[in-house]
Design an enzyme around this catalytic site. Sequence first.
Site, short mmCIF file in Angstrom:
data_model
loop_
_atom_site.label_atom_id
_atom_site.label_comp_id
_atom_site.label_asym_id
_atom_site.label_seq_id
_atom_site.Cartn_x
_atom_site.Cartn_y
_atom_site.Cartn_z
CG PHE A 53 -1.96 1.27 1.23
CD1 PHE A 53 -3.19 1.24 0.34
CD2 PHE A 53 -1.47 2.47 1.85
CE1 PHE A 53 -3.75 2.24 0.43
CE2 PHE A 53 -2.40 3.53 1.96
CZ PHE A 53 -3.58 3.25 1.11
CG ASP A 58 5.37 3.65 1.85
OD1 ASP A 58 5.48 4.08 2.93
OD2 ASP A 58 4.50 3.54 1.06
CE LYS A 114 -0.93 5.70 7.81
NZ LYS A 114 -0.60 5.06 6.63
C1 LIG Z 1 -0.77 5.43 5.15
C2 LIG Z 1 0.26 4.83 4.15
C3 LIG Z 1 0.40 5.78 3.06
C4 LIG Z 1 -0.26 6.78 2.63
O1 LIG Z 1 -0.44 7.77 3.46
P1 LIG Z 1 -1.48 9.20 3.39
O2 LIG Z 1 -0.81 10.10 4.49
O3 LIG Z 1 -2.64 8.45 3.84
O4 LIG Z 1 -1.33 9.68 2.19
C5 LIG Z 1 1.45 5.22 2.18
N1 LIG Z 1 2.39 4.12 2.34
C6 LIG Z 1 2.01 3.50 3.56
C7 LIG Z 1 2.90 2.32 3.98
C8 LIG Z 1 0.97 3.70 4.53
O5 LIG Z 1 0.77 2.94 5.63
#
Ligand SMILES: *Cc1c(COP(=O)(O)O)cnc(C)c1O
Length: 392
Positions: free
Chosen positions: A140, A225, A254
């Site tokens: 994701f 990521d 986050k």
């Molecule tokens: C939450 C998340 C995203 C997206 O972040 P947003 O702030 O919602 O755009 C991207 N990569 C990972 C691994 C995530 O957990």
Amino acid sequence: MNLTKSEIKKLDKEYIVGTYNRYDLAIDHGKGARCVSVDGREYIDFTSGIGVNCLGYCDEGWVGAVITQVMKLQHCSNLFYSEPQVKAASMLVEKTGMSKVFFGNSGAEANEAAIKTARKYGTQNKGDNCNKIITLVNSFHGRTIATITATGQDNYHKYFTPFLDGFLYCPANDIDTLKSLISDDVCAIMMEMVQGEGGVLNLDEEFVQAAASICADKDILFIADEVQTGIGRTGRLFAYEHFGIKPDIVSFAKGIGGGLPIGGALFGPKTCNVLQPGDHGTTYGGNPVATAGAAYILGKMDDEFLKEVEAKGEYIREALLKCPKVKSVSGMGLMLGVAIEGKTASEAVKTALEKGLMALTAKDKIRLLPPLTITKEEIDEGVAILIEAIEC
Ligand SMILES: *Cc1c(COP(=O)(O)O)cnc(C)c1O
């Protein structure tokens, strides 16, 4: 004067686009790992607003840093210099050994910066076709058109056609398939060290190291990521540190804001000067208030703090594994995925909420992302509720 929960729910249904199925809880205020609903009920929070409130609700030091900044200067655009931005950036660089930072406002934007940088790096250094990015099945990476394309899950790849070209998907931990996807056209490999939304799935050390060594050999960029795994969540500042590798780009969001919208990417020596004036930008990126909060949070993340995160994670894991209905606990530090039998994860999470505990799901698992500052009493209380919800 205050709205009741049913009034809020009614207005929400009427005025807010229905992109989320919400749980039956309207939160009013919180402190630490506890919050109180508008109808006055107390909850233990094992979600941190999906890994965002890493110091819990309204941590005093963080509130102080944010308030001090907002009273001084709330925004000045990236056409001017600002102190909080360079402070947060220098802390990130010093703590990681990376070279430079780009600040945006979310995880998806952090990954957009990584993807754009990788494509520019590939096409400038290795030819016009070197723009393919390998991501993992079940990953994701966000909700923009580029990042849903990067996301290796078919259910995200509908309605919004055409998607971007140039993404290849490799099953997690499958070194042979990864090797077969490598070509002169690949500019980057991007992965989460623990797949969060995908079900809290840990990558194998062997796979991550193999990918990193392919990247080093072939001048392909390794993008971690760390939007969910970063900023202390797994017991290290970034989860890649568990794997003994050094990425070329690390995206984060986050936890770094502690509740304010901020994200960004760290760039290593190969990539730190790829983006030049005019190539990329965002109006709010590195906003003084958000970066003042981030600098406060980064200042907390010393070895002792991170060791405690690891110990708290182990403590929760052991406590949950005592429950016969818990089949396994995946994840690292305070990012945990609980596989259960007897009912579904979403049934258990709903029941837990009725009993006073907020938890999340990720695919077929219960997902726990408690505040990193959670106390032992709060953990004990939350785990007892969760086990009750799993067993009842
Ligand atoms: C939450 C998340 C995203 C997206 O972040 P947003 O702030 O919602 O755009 C991207 N990569 C990972 C691994 C995530 O957990």
